[in-house]
Design a protein around this motif. Structure first.
Motif, PDB file in Angstrom:
ATOM      1  N   THR A 115      -6.209 -14.123 -70.016  1.00 50.32           N
ATOM      2  CA  THR A 115      -6.372 -13.923 -68.574  1.00 50.32           C
ATOM      3  C   THR A 115      -6.881 -15.218 -67.950  1.00 50.32           C
ATOM      4  N   CYS A 116      -6.705 -15.341 -66.635  1.00 45.44           N
ATOM      5  CA  CYS A 116      -7.136 -16.556 -65.940  1.00 45.44           C
ATOM      6  C   CYS A 116      -7.399 -16.212 -64.481  1.00 45.44           C
ATOM      7  N   ASP A 118      -7.282 -16.674 -60.421  1.00 49.76           N
ATOM      8  CA  ASP A 118      -6.303 -17.272 -59.512  1.00 49.76           C
ATOM      9  C   ASP A 118      -6.694 -18.729 -59.281  1.00 49.76           C
ATOM     10  N   ASP A 150       2.105 -22.324 -67.316  1.00 48.30           N
ATOM     11  CA  ASP A 150       1.929 -20.890 -67.064  1.00 48.30           C
ATOM     12  C   ASP A 150       0.600 -20.570 -66.394  1.00 48.30           C
ATOM     13  N   PRO A 152      -1.694 -19.544 -63.237  1.00 48.20           N
ATOM     14  CA  PRO A 152      -1.463 -18.747 -62.029  1.00 48.20           C
ATOM     15  C   PRO A 152      -1.823 -19.520 -60.761  1.00 48.20           C
ATOM     16  N   LYS A 154      -1.803 -20.059 -57.197  1.00 52.62           N
ATOM     17  CA  LYS A 154      -1.551 -19.199 -56.037  1.00 52.62           C
ATOM     18  C   LYS A 154      -1.331 -19.987 -54.755  1.00 52.62           C
TER      19      LYS A 154
END
Length: 217
Positions: A115-116, A118, A150, A152, A154
């Motif tokens: 998980t990461c 935003d 990869d 995220p 935003k």
């Protein structure tokens, strides 16, 4: 406390430009603010806050999170490489991804954790030597590289030079985001957030207009 006034102004600015105010996140910048001011804003029901330093956030927010719950914490200050792990564990968004080394460290942690937060890439729109952020001329390449990891991503973030008209910088950031297919625009502070909304801001970072002037520790 002027949270309700800022919310009213946010809504009016959005409506003036044919935008839905619900698409704009108000980040209450709580850095260097006394705990009682922060608690007052929490009591009013606000749950999105911005901090500049991981260490300060670690000292403040666990207790508030336990007391109030549902707090959405954003890192809006420079992130040192040795603080990345603590940051990804504490923040739901990091607005200051500004260099390949940091992006790589975030990507490695994202792989490890699954998980990461935003992420927003910080662009130094004024090309100020003392300010963090990738240069506008390097932004497309950095965005492409970060997406290839990869991560995220935003959107983008900027802090315009104090002595320049911020609208020009907001417009530049929006242009870079648009050509890279990014929707998030973290821009606008207490003195200029309405101009940022006019240029498409999705996240505005407001501190003193909500809490009053900062009280350095």
């Amino acid at each position: 406390m002027a949270l309700s006034e800022i919310t009213t102004r946010l809504t009016a600015a959005a409506q003036a430009h044919g935008r839905d105010a619900s698409g704009i996140t108000l980040i209450a910048v709580s850095k260097v603010q006394p705990a009682e001011r922060v608690e007052a804003v929490l009591t009013e029901g606000h749950r999105v806050f911005g901090e500049n330093r991981v260490q300060e956030a670690q000292g403040r927010w666990p207790a508030f999170q336990e007391q109030f719950g549902g707090i959405d914490l954003h890192l809006i200050g420079p992130l040192q490489s040795n603080k990345v792990r603590q940051a990804v564990e504490m923040f739901s968004a990091i607005h200051t991804v500004d260099r390949p080394k940091l992006a790589k460290k975030l990507a490695d942690l994202a792989q490890e954790r699954g998980t990461c937060p935003d992420l927003f890439i910080q662009v130094n729109t004024g090309e100020e030597p003392q300010k963090a952020g990738c240069l506008p001329s390097e932004a497309d390449g950095f965005i492409s590289d970060a997406l290839a990891m990869d991560l995220p991503i935003k959107g983008l973030m900027c802090i315009p030079p104090i002595e320049e008209e911020p609208t020009l910088h907001f417009a530049l950031l929006a242009k870079i985001a648009r050509r890279n297919g990014l929707e998030g625009l973290s821009m606008g502070m207490s003195s200029d957030f309405e101009k940022a909304i006019a240029q498409g801001a999705t996240h505005i970072r407001v501190g003193s207009a909500i809490f009053g002037e900062r009280v350095p520790g």
